[in-house]
Design a protein around this motif. Structure first.
Motif, short mmCIF file in Angstrom:
data_model
loop_
_atom_site.label_atom_id
_atom_site.label_comp_id
_atom_site.label_asym_id
_atom_site.label_seq_id
_atom_site.Cartn_x
_atom_site.Cartn_y
_atom_site.Cartn_z
N ASP A 7 0.85 -1.19 0.00
CA ASP A 7 0.00 0.00 0.00
C ASP A 7 0.88 1.24 0.00
OD1 ASP A 7 -2.27 -1.55 0.03
OD2 ASP A 7 -2.62 -1.35 2.19
N ALA A 8 0.73 2.09 -1.02
CA ALA A 8 1.58 3.27 -1.18
C ALA A 8 0.77 4.55 -0.95
CB ALA A 8 2.20 3.29 -2.56
N ASP A 9 1.31 5.41 -0.10
CA ASP A 9 0.75 6.75 0.12
C ASP A 9 1.85 7.73 -0.26
OD1 ASP A 9 -0.28 9.13 0.99
OD2 ASP A 9 -0.18 8.64 3.13
N TYR A 10 1.79 8.26 -1.47
CA TYR A 10 2.88 9.08 -1.99
C TYR A 10 2.89 10.52 -1.48
CZ TYR A 10 3.34 5.21 -5.32
OH TYR A 10 3.50 3.97 -5.89
N ASP A 11 1.72 11.04 -1.13
CA ASP A 11 1.66 12.45 -0.71
C ASP A 11 1.52 12.63 0.80
OD1 ASP A 11 -0.94 11.62 -0.33
OD2 ASP A 11 -1.77 12.79 -2.01
N GLY A 12 1.47 11.54 1.54
CA GLY A 12 1.44 11.63 3.00
C GLY A 12 0.13 12.06 3.59
N ASP A 13 -0.97 11.90 2.85
CA ASP A 13 -2.27 12.32 3.38
C ASP A 13 -3.02 11.19 4.08
OD1 ASP A 13 -2.98 10.72 1.27
OD2 ASP A 13 -4.21 12.23 0.24
N LYS A 14 -2.35 10.08 4.30
CA LYS A 14 -2.91 8.91 4.99
C LYS A 14 -3.96 8.19 4.15
CE LYS A 14 -0.36 10.24 8.42
NZ LYS A 14 0.95 9.60 8.69
N VAL A 15 -4.02 8.51 2.87
CA VAL A 15 -4.94 7.83 1.95
C VAL A 15 -4.10 7.01 0.98
CG1 VAL A 15 -6.69 8.10 0.16
CG2 VAL A 15 -6.68 9.65 2.15
N ILE A 16 -4.46 5.76 0.79
CA ILE A 16 -3.70 4.88 -0.10
C ILE A 16 -3.87 5.33 -1.54
CG2 ILE A 16 -3.35 2.51 -0.88
CD1 ILE A 16 -2.60 3.11 2.05
N ASP A 17 -2.76 5.63 -2.20
CA ASP A 17 -2.79 6.06 -3.59
C ASP A 17 -2.68 4.88 -4.56
OD1 ASP A 17 -2.82 8.88 -3.00
OD2 ASP A 17 -0.71 8.67 -2.40
N GLU A 18 -2.04 3.82 -4.13
CA GLU A 18 -1.84 2.69 -5.03
C GLU A 18 -1.63 1.42 -4.22
OE1 GLU A 18 0.93 1.61 -8.94
OE2 GLU A 18 1.67 3.03 -7.44
N THR A 19 -2.27 0.33 -4.62
CA THR A 19 -2.07 -0.98 -4.00
C THR A 19 -1.55 -1.95 -5.05
OG1 THR A 19 -3.79 -0.66 -2.33
CG2 THR A 19 -3.18 -2.92 -2.84
N THR A 20 -0.49 -2.65 -4.70
CA THR A 20 0.14 -3.59 -5.62
C THR A 20 0.24 -4.95 -4.96
OG1 THR A 20 1.49 -1.79 -6.52
CG2 THR A 20 2.18 -4.03 -7.03
N TYR A 21 -0.06 -5.99 -5.72
CA TYR A 21 0.08 -7.36 -5.25
C TYR A 21 1.20 -8.04 -6.05
CZ TYR A 21 -4.45 -6.54 -3.06
OH TYR A 21 -5.48 -6.03 -2.30
N ILE A 22 2.24 -8.47 -5.35
CA ILE A 22 3.36 -9.14 -6.01
C ILE A 22 3.85 -10.27 -5.10
CG2 ILE A 22 4.08 -7.08 -7.26
CD1 ILE A 22 6.35 -6.74 -5.25
N THR A 23 4.79 -11.03 -5.61
CA THR A 23 5.40 -12.10 -4.81
C THR A 23 6.66 -11.57 -4.15
OG1 THR A 23 6.78 -12.94 -6.61
CG2 THR A 23 4.53 -13.81 -6.43
N TRP A 24 7.11 -12.30 -3.13
CA TRP A 24 8.38 -11.96 -2.49
C TRP A 24 9.51 -11.97 -3.53
CZ3 TRP A 24 9.17 -9.78 1.98
CH2 TRP A 24 8.31 -10.00 3.06
#
Length: 342
Positions: free
Chosen positions: A318-335
């Motif tokens: 879960d990525a929050d790029y602007d620091g507003d505590k709102v998720i901007d992007e969710t990515t599902y990947i393997t280790w």
């Protein structure tokens, strides 16, 4: 005064290097071996996190915390009794490091009081100088010091060691000979380097290490420090104000383990410094990646990346790029896919 064999000297040195590198690369943790809360590193500019560098940053941090890449492969991790894989996603390596360290400290250090200075030839080439001071020939006590200075030492184990390592016993409780004890050691690396045919790794800095085996089958390893740098080939990593705690349950098969970590990381792979912490303890079994837990990485202006473990193969980011505590992007990947970014 008896004289240490080149094999035993190499064994002790590699035990120290491997255990400390293992813990630092996999989870360098800070401020001295008592578990003090690390302070945020304000010495370097904080990294800006965006969609372009997010995976690189998270891969570097996870590699440092978990050792999911092969940074430590060039360091020999064996003695006459113990051989374990050098892969810090594998808790068996932590357990092996603990056992090996106990045997080395019990079987080698306590044989000399005072130690040296003695210079001996290494088995293939180079020399090692050993000196120090022990309070009692029969036991380890607080204040005991051991120094090992290697001069291009090759003992035939596939690596050449050069540089100075200093160990100081801070505290010891229990019976080290029975392998049930608490041992606190401060270690100084002075531009110590190990070189193999494939790569060279150098270490510089001070750390504290605590080994606690007083409550078997649980074994606890803790590493902390203010600043510790690792340089290898074309990459440089510095861990700051870090604290890492690793607990294994040796009664299970495969071994069950858990890890918590907190600190700051600077890498040549990105600009500036990021802070990290396990907001939910990482847990796993055997040589697998964690099957549960969370790792939070924060950068400039409150930007964050949260690694959420789904299972031993898959993770959510879960990525929050602007620091507003709102998720901007969710990515599902393997280790494995994340590791490929390191």
């Amino acid at each position: 005064m008896s004289k240490s064999s080149p094999h035993n000297q190499r064994q002790l040195l590699n035990v120290c290097i491997t255990l400390l590198l293992t813990l630092c690369v996999s989870a360098c943790g800070g401020g001295g071996g008592g578990g003090d809360t690390p302070k945020v590193n304000n010495q370097a500019s904080t990294t800006s996190i965006d969609s372009g560098n997010a995976m690189q940053i998270l891969a570097e941090v996870s590699a440092a915390v978990l050792g999911t890449d092969n940074l430590t492969n060039s360091v020999d991790f064996s003695n006459s009794n113990v051989t374990v894989e050098m892969n810090m996603s594998n808790p068996t390596a932590m357990h092996g490091a603990s056992v090996t360290s106990q045997k080395a400290l019990a079987g080698i250090i306590i044989n000399y009081t005072p130690i040296g200075p003695e210079t001996v030839d290494c088995y293939v080439s180079g020399t090692q100088k050993i000196w120090g001071d022990l309070n009692d020939v029969n036991t380890l006590t607080a204040g005991d010091v051991l120094n090992i200075e290697s001069n291009m030492c090759d003992d035939g184990y596939g690596e050449v060691i050069d540089g100075l390592l200093e160990m100081t016993i801070v505290n010891i409780d229990g019976d080290i000979n029975s392998l049930e004890f608490l041992l606190e050691v401060e270690v100084k690396f002075a531009d110590l380097m190990t070189t193999t045919d494939s790569e060279s790794i150098s270490f510089d800095g001070d750390i504290s290490m605590v080994i606690d085996t007083l409550a078997p089958p649980l074994e606890k390893l803790e590493v902390s420090g203010n600043s510790f740098s690792i340089n290898f080939d074309d990459k440089a990593v510095t861990m700051s104000n870090f604290l890492d705690t690793f607990i294994v349950d040796t009664s299970t098969f495969p071994i069950a383990w858990e890890q918590s970590a907190k600190g700051s990381l600077t890498s040549s792979e990105f600009i500036g410094t990021v802070n990290y912490e396990t907001t939910l303890t990482l847990m796993g079994t055997g040589g697998s990646y964690p099957h549960s837990g969370e790792l939070l990485v924060t950068g400039a202006d409150g930007a964050s990346l949260k690694l959420i473990v789904i299972d031993a193969e898959n993770i959510q980011i879960d990525a929050d790029y602007d620091g507003d505590k709102v998720i901007d992007e969710t990515t599902y990947i393997t280790w494995s896919e994340l590791e490929g970014n390191s």
